[in-house]
Design a protein around this motif. Structure first.
Motif, PDB file in Angstrom:
ATOM      1  N   LYS A   1      40.815 -23.063  10.528  1.00 48.43           N
ATOM      2  CA  LYS A   1      40.229 -23.238   9.353  1.00 48.43           C
ATOM      3  C   LYS A   1      41.034 -24.188   8.540  1.00 48.43           C
ATOM      4  O   LYS A   1      42.154 -24.057   8.389  1.00 48.43           O
ATOM      5  CB  LYS A   1      39.845 -21.835   8.502  1.00 48.43           C
TER       6      LYS A   1
ATOM      7  N   GLY B   1      36.339 -24.658   6.179  1.00 45.29           N
ATOM      8  CA  GLY B   1      35.595 -24.510   7.498  1.00 45.29           C
ATOM      9  C   GLY B   1      36.600 -24.798   8.601  1.00 45.29           C
ATOM     10  O   GLY B   1      37.576 -25.078   8.455  1.00 45.29           O
TER      11      GLY B   1
ATOM     12  N   GLU C   1      28.821 -21.576   9.306  1.00 46.80           N
ATOM     13  CA  GLU C   1      30.311 -21.971   9.706  1.00 46.80           C
ATOM     14  C   GLU C   1      30.383 -23.650   9.596  1.00 46.80           C
ATOM     15  O   GLU C   1      29.998 -24.204  10.608  1.00 46.80           O
ATOM     16  CB  GLU C   1      31.031 -21.511  10.910  1.00 46.80           C
TER      17      GLU C   1
END
Length: 172
Positions: free
Chosen positions: A86, A120, A107
Protein backbone atom coordinates in the motif's frame (compact mmCIF):
# COMPACT_ATOMS: atom_id res chain seq x y z
CA UNK A 1 20.06 3.20 -38.50
CA UNK A 2 21.36 1.93 -35.18
CA UNK A 3 21.11 -1.64 -34.01
CA UNK A 4 17.95 -2.44 -32.06
CA UNK A 5 18.77 -3.56 -28.53
CA UNK A 6 15.19 -4.05 -27.37
CA UNK A 7 12.41 -1.74 -26.33
CA UNK A 8 12.50 0.05 -23.00
CA UNK A 9 9.47 0.80 -20.82
CA UNK A 10 9.53 4.54 -21.44
CA UNK A 11 9.31 3.90 -25.21
CA UNK A 12 5.62 3.15 -24.68
CA UNK A 13 5.20 6.50 -22.92
CA UNK A 14 6.95 8.35 -25.75
CA UNK A 15 4.68 6.74 -28.36
CA UNK A 16 1.51 7.38 -26.36
CA UNK A 17 2.54 10.98 -25.64
CA UNK A 18 2.80 11.53 -29.39
CA UNK A 19 -0.60 9.84 -29.81
CA UNK A 20 -2.11 12.10 -27.16
CA UNK A 21 -0.98 15.12 -29.17
CA UNK A 22 -3.19 14.00 -32.06
CA UNK A 23 -2.44 16.05 -35.17
CA UNK A 24 -0.54 18.74 -33.26
CA UNK A 25 3.09 19.08 -34.31
CA UNK A 26 5.73 17.99 -31.82
CA UNK A 27 9.47 18.31 -31.30
CA UNK A 28 11.78 15.88 -29.53
CA UNK A 29 12.84 18.63 -27.14
CA UNK A 30 9.22 19.30 -26.15
CA UNK A 31 8.54 15.59 -25.64
CA UNK A 32 11.58 15.38 -23.38
CA UNK A 33 10.41 18.28 -21.24
CA UNK A 34 6.81 17.06 -21.04
CA UNK A 35 7.84 13.48 -20.20
CA UNK A 36 10.65 14.41 -17.82
CA UNK A 37 13.32 12.44 -19.70
CA UNK A 38 16.38 13.64 -21.59
CA UNK A 39 16.23 14.69 -25.25
CA UNK A 40 18.83 12.07 -26.11
CA UNK A 41 16.66 9.38 -24.51
CA UNK A 42 13.67 10.55 -26.56
CA UNK A 43 15.83 10.35 -29.69
CA UNK A 44 16.99 6.83 -28.85
CA UNK A 45 13.40 5.85 -28.04
CA UNK A 46 12.20 7.07 -31.43
CA UNK A 47 15.00 5.09 -33.10
CA UNK A 48 14.03 1.89 -31.26
CA UNK A 49 10.36 2.39 -32.10
CA UNK A 50 11.13 2.96 -35.79
CA UNK A 51 13.25 -0.21 -35.92
CA UNK A 52 10.46 -2.15 -34.17
CA UNK A 53 7.90 -0.91 -36.72
CA UNK A 54 5.93 1.15 -34.21
CA UNK A 55 6.92 4.43 -35.83
CA UNK A 56 7.46 5.24 -39.52
CA UNK A 57 11.05 5.25 -40.82
CA UNK A 58 11.02 9.06 -40.94
CA UNK A 59 9.90 9.04 -37.27
CA UNK A 60 6.97 11.34 -37.96
CA UNK A 61 3.99 8.96 -38.08
CA UNK A 62 2.81 6.44 -35.52
CA UNK A 63 2.05 2.94 -36.75
CA UNK A 64 -1.12 2.85 -34.66
CA UNK A 65 -2.25 -0.68 -35.54
CA UNK A 66 1.18 -2.06 -34.67
CA UNK A 67 1.19 -0.14 -31.38
CA UNK A 68 -2.23 -1.53 -30.49
CA UNK A 69 -1.09 -5.06 -31.39
CA UNK A 70 1.93 -4.70 -29.12
CA UNK A 71 -0.10 -3.21 -26.25
CA UNK A 72 -2.77 -5.89 -26.48
CA UNK A 73 -0.57 -8.93 -27.01
CA UNK A 74 2.81 -8.09 -25.54
CA UNK A 75 2.75 -5.35 -22.92
CA UNK A 76 1.83 -7.53 -19.94
CA UNK A 77 4.51 -10.08 -20.87
CA UNK A 78 7.32 -7.64 -21.66
CA UNK A 79 6.64 -5.28 -18.73
CA UNK A 80 4.79 -7.42 -16.18
CA UNK A 81 3.70 -5.96 -12.89
CA UNK A 82 2.20 -7.33 -9.71
CA UNK A 83 0.48 -4.98 -7.26
CA UNK A 84 2.73 -4.24 -4.31
CA UNK A 85 2.51 -2.68 -0.88
CA UNK A 86 0.00 0.00 0.00
CA UNK A 87 1.18 3.48 -0.86
CA UNK A 88 -0.06 7.00 -1.40
CA UNK A 89 -0.09 8.00 -5.02
CA UNK A 90 -1.98 8.67 -8.23
CA UNK A 91 -4.70 6.25 -9.33
CA UNK A 92 -3.93 3.99 -12.29
CA UNK A 93 -5.41 1.00 -14.14
CA UNK A 94 -9.09 0.49 -13.21
CA UNK A 95 -8.89 3.19 -10.50
CA UNK A 96 -8.17 5.97 -13.02
CA UNK A 97 -10.15 7.54 -15.84
CA UNK A 98 -11.64 6.23 -18.04
CA UNK A 99 -12.01 2.78 -16.41
CA UNK A 100 -12.95 4.16 -13.00
CA UNK A 101 -16.39 4.87 -14.49
CA UNK A 102 -16.70 1.30 -15.84
CA UNK A 103 -15.18 -0.91 -13.12
CA UNK A 104 -16.19 -0.97 -9.46
CA UNK A 105 -13.42 -1.90 -7.06
CA UNK A 106 -12.79 -1.39 -3.39
CA UNK A 107 -9.01 -1.52 -3.82
CA UNK A 108 -7.45 1.10 -6.10
CA UNK A 109 -4.08 0.72 -7.79
CA UNK A 110 -1.74 3.71 -7.58
CA UNK A 111 1.59 4.87 -8.90
CA UNK A 112 3.54 5.80 -5.75
CA UNK A 113 3.85 9.59 -5.71
CA UNK A 114 4.50 11.83 -2.71
CA UNK A 115 1.94 14.43 -3.81
CA UNK A 116 -0.71 11.78 -4.52
CA UNK A 117 -4.06 11.87 -2.78
CA UNK A 118 -5.19 8.23 -3.01
CA UNK A 119 -4.00 5.26 -0.96
CA UNK A 120 -3.94 1.88 -2.68
CA UNK A 121 -1.86 -1.04 -3.89
CA UNK A 122 1.25 0.24 -5.63
CA UNK A 123 2.00 -0.37 -9.30
CA UNK A 124 5.46 0.54 -10.52
CA UNK A 125 5.08 3.07 -13.37
CA UNK A 126 6.78 2.31 -16.69
CA UNK A 127 9.35 5.01 -15.86
CA UNK A 128 10.05 7.13 -12.79
CA UNK A 129 8.68 10.51 -13.93
CA UNK A 130 5.46 9.10 -15.39
CA UNK A 131 3.10 10.23 -12.58
CA UNK A 132 4.25 13.83 -12.87
CA UNK A 133 4.02 13.78 -16.68
CA UNK A 134 0.48 12.40 -16.48
CA UNK A 135 -0.67 15.19 -14.17
CA UNK A 136 0.10 17.67 -16.97
CA UNK A 137 -1.83 15.88 -19.74
CA UNK A 138 -5.21 14.22 -19.04
CA UNK A 139 -5.38 12.24 -22.32
CA UNK A 140 -1.83 10.93 -21.88
CA UNK A 141 -2.78 9.98 -18.30
CA UNK A 142 -5.75 7.98 -19.61
CA UNK A 143 -3.57 6.16 -22.14
CA UNK A 144 -0.96 5.26 -19.52
CA UNK A 145 -3.57 4.14 -16.98
CA UNK A 146 -5.12 1.94 -19.68
CA UNK A 147 -1.67 0.43 -20.26
CA UNK A 148 -1.54 -0.47 -16.58
CA UNK A 149 -4.96 -2.09 -16.91
CA UNK A 150 -3.43 -4.22 -19.67
CA UNK A 151 -0.44 -5.03 -17.44
CA UNK A 152 -2.30 -5.95 -14.23
CA UNK A 153 -5.98 -6.21 -15.05
CA UNK A 154 -8.21 -9.22 -15.29
CA UNK A 155 -9.72 -10.25 -18.63
CA UNK A 156 -12.61 -7.79 -18.40
CA UNK A 157 -10.36 -4.81 -17.59
CA UNK A 158 -7.95 -5.74 -20.37
CA UNK A 159 -10.79 -6.07 -22.88
CA UNK A 160 -12.25 -2.67 -21.94
CA UNK A 161 -8.80 -1.05 -21.93
CA UNK A 162 -7.92 -2.22 -25.43
CA UNK A 163 -11.35 -1.17 -26.75
CA UNK A 164 -10.87 2.34 -25.35
CA UNK A 165 -7.27 2.54 -26.62
CA UNK A 166 -8.35 1.34 -30.06
CA UNK A 167 -11.09 3.97 -30.20
CA UNK A 168 -8.70 6.71 -29.03
CA UNK A 169 -5.85 5.81 -31.34
CA UNK A 170 -7.69 4.77 -34.51
CA UNK A 171 -10.85 6.89 -34.43
CA UNK A 172 -9.19 10.26 -33.87
Amino acid sequence: MKKHSGMRPHDIAVLLKIAAKGDAPWLMKELAIELGISASEVSESLNRSAIAGLLSKDKKRLMKSAILDFLESGLRYVYPQKPGAKARGIPTAHAAPPLVHEIESSEPYVWPYAKGTVRGESIEPLYSNLPEACLKDPLFYEYMALCDALRVGRARERKLAIQILRKGLLDE
